[in-house]
Scaffold this motif. Sequence first.
Motif, PDB file in Angstrom:
ATOM      1  N   TYR A 109      -5.842  -4.613  -7.116  1.00  0.00           N
ATOM      2  CA  TYR A 109      -6.606  -5.157  -6.922  1.00  0.00           C
ATOM      3  C   TYR A 109      -6.703  -5.100  -8.554  1.00  0.00           C
ATOM      4  O   TYR A 109      -7.416  -6.418  -9.568  1.00  0.00           O
ATOM      5  CB  TYR A 109      -8.245  -4.412  -7.083  1.00  0.00           C
ATOM      6  N   ASN A 110      -6.337  -4.638  -9.581  1.00  0.00           N
ATOM      7  CA  ASN A 110      -6.817  -4.463 -11.218  1.00  0.00           C
ATOM      8  C   ASN A 110      -5.571  -5.319 -11.479  1.00  0.00           C
ATOM      9  O   ASN A 110      -6.158  -6.534 -11.872  1.00  0.00           O
ATOM     10  CB  ASN A 110      -7.164  -2.943 -12.033  1.00  0.00           C
ATOM     11  N   ARG A 157     -12.884 -13.194  -5.942  1.00  0.00           N
ATOM     12  CA  ARG A 157     -12.966 -11.246  -6.843  1.00  0.00           C
ATOM     13  C   ARG A 157     -13.525 -10.341  -5.510  1.00  0.00           C
ATOM     14  O   ARG A 157     -12.719  -9.881  -4.924  1.00  0.00           O
ATOM     15  CB  ARG A 157     -13.474 -11.613  -7.765  1.00  0.00           C
ATOM     16  N   THR A 158     -14.730 -11.386  -5.523  1.00  0.00           N
ATOM     17  CA  THR A 158     -15.154 -10.506  -3.976  1.00  0.00           C
ATOM     18  C   THR A 158     -14.868 -10.266  -2.301  1.00  0.00           C
ATOM     19  O   THR A 158     -14.509  -9.628  -1.861  1.00  0.00           O
ATOM     20  CB  THR A 158     -16.739 -11.034  -3.726  1.00  0.00           C
ATOM     21  N   LEU A 179      -9.001  -6.549   0.523  1.00  0.00           N
ATOM     22  CA  LEU A 179      -7.851  -5.259   0.585  1.00  0.00           C
ATOM     23  C   LEU A 179      -8.828  -3.781   1.091  1.00  0.00           C
ATOM     24  O   LEU A 179      -8.144  -3.112   1.710  1.00  0.00           O
ATOM     25  CB  LEU A 179      -7.834  -4.763  -0.775  1.00  0.00           C
ATOM     26  N   VAL A 193      -3.705  -0.275  -3.465  1.00  0.00           N
ATOM     27  CA  VAL A 193      -4.509  -1.381  -3.765  1.00  0.00           C
ATOM     28  C   VAL A 193      -5.589  -1.172  -4.752  1.00  0.00           C
ATOM     29  O   VAL A 193      -6.087  -2.482  -4.720  1.00  0.00           O
ATOM     30  CB  VAL A 193      -5.487  -0.941  -2.191  1.00  0.00           C
ATOM     31  N   ASN A 194      -6.216   0.037  -5.388  1.00  0.00           N
ATOM     32  CA  ASN A 194      -6.646  -0.611  -6.443  1.00  0.00           C
ATOM     33  C   ASN A 194      -5.562  -0.888  -7.372  1.00  0.00           C
ATOM     34  O   ASN A 194      -6.015  -1.579  -8.467  1.00  0.00           O
ATOM     35  CB  ASN A 194      -7.213   1.215  -7.078  1.00  0.00           C
ATOM     36  N   ILE A 228     -12.026 -10.871  -2.217  1.00  0.00           N
ATOM     37  CA  ILE A 228     -10.505 -10.329  -2.281  1.00  0.00           C
ATOM     38  C   ILE A 228     -10.653  -8.911  -2.141  1.00  0.00           C
ATOM     39  O   ILE A 228     -10.207  -8.300  -1.518  1.00  0.00           O
ATOM     40  CB  ILE A 228      -9.705 -10.293  -3.622  1.00  0.00           C
ATOM     41  N   LYS A 229     -11.823  -8.013  -2.934  1.00  0.00           N
ATOM     42  CA  LYS A 229     -12.338  -7.441  -2.983  1.00  0.00           C
ATOM     43  C   LYS A 229     -12.076  -6.462  -1.649  1.00  0.00           C
ATOM     44  O   LYS A 229     -11.579  -4.994  -0.933  1.00  0.00           O
ATOM     45  CB  LYS A 229     -12.781  -6.236  -3.742  1.00  0.00           C
ATOM     46  N   VAL A 283      -7.386  -8.688 -11.024  1.00  0.00           N
ATOM     47  CA  VAL A 283      -8.469  -9.610 -11.817  1.00  0.00           C
ATOM     48  C   VAL A 283      -8.178  -9.116 -13.342  1.00  0.00           C
ATOM     49  O   VAL A 283      -8.514 -10.343 -14.140  1.00  0.00           O
ATOM     50  CB  VAL A 283      -9.804  -7.683 -11.922  1.00  0.00           C
TER      51      VAL A 283
END
Length: 123
Positions: free
Chosen positions: A79-80, A92-93, A99, A75-76, A95-96, A83
């Motif tokens: 996410y990155n 972005r918020t 996840l 997941v990290n 999606i964060k 980004v």
Amino acid sequence: MAERYSSFQKGGRMWFLQRVTAVFLLVVLAFHFFLLHFVHHADEVSFLASSGRMESLSYYSLMITFLVTATFHGVNGVYNALVNQGLTGTKRTVIKWTLVAASVVLIAQGIRTANAWAGIGLY
């Protein structure tokens, strides 16, 4: 020359955790392949044998740790990557937190499955 861009801050906490989880996952995957592909062959692997392994506290703990580590690492990384592709602002918020919610559900279901294999019931 193109600039290198990464949403990870080199030397930052998330950068470090991504590397540590990668090393842990490599070691556990090597253990998995050795145990379930060389020690026990595919025709010997059964639900009963898996249940027996999960009844061992050390194996159960390793599998739960593997579940949490793999979920975080994956997941990290996703996410990155998003980004790095330019995800910003509200998207972005959203999606964060999507996840994060998916990770919680995945880990909860993984623990329920591990408990069922280990014969651990919540009564």
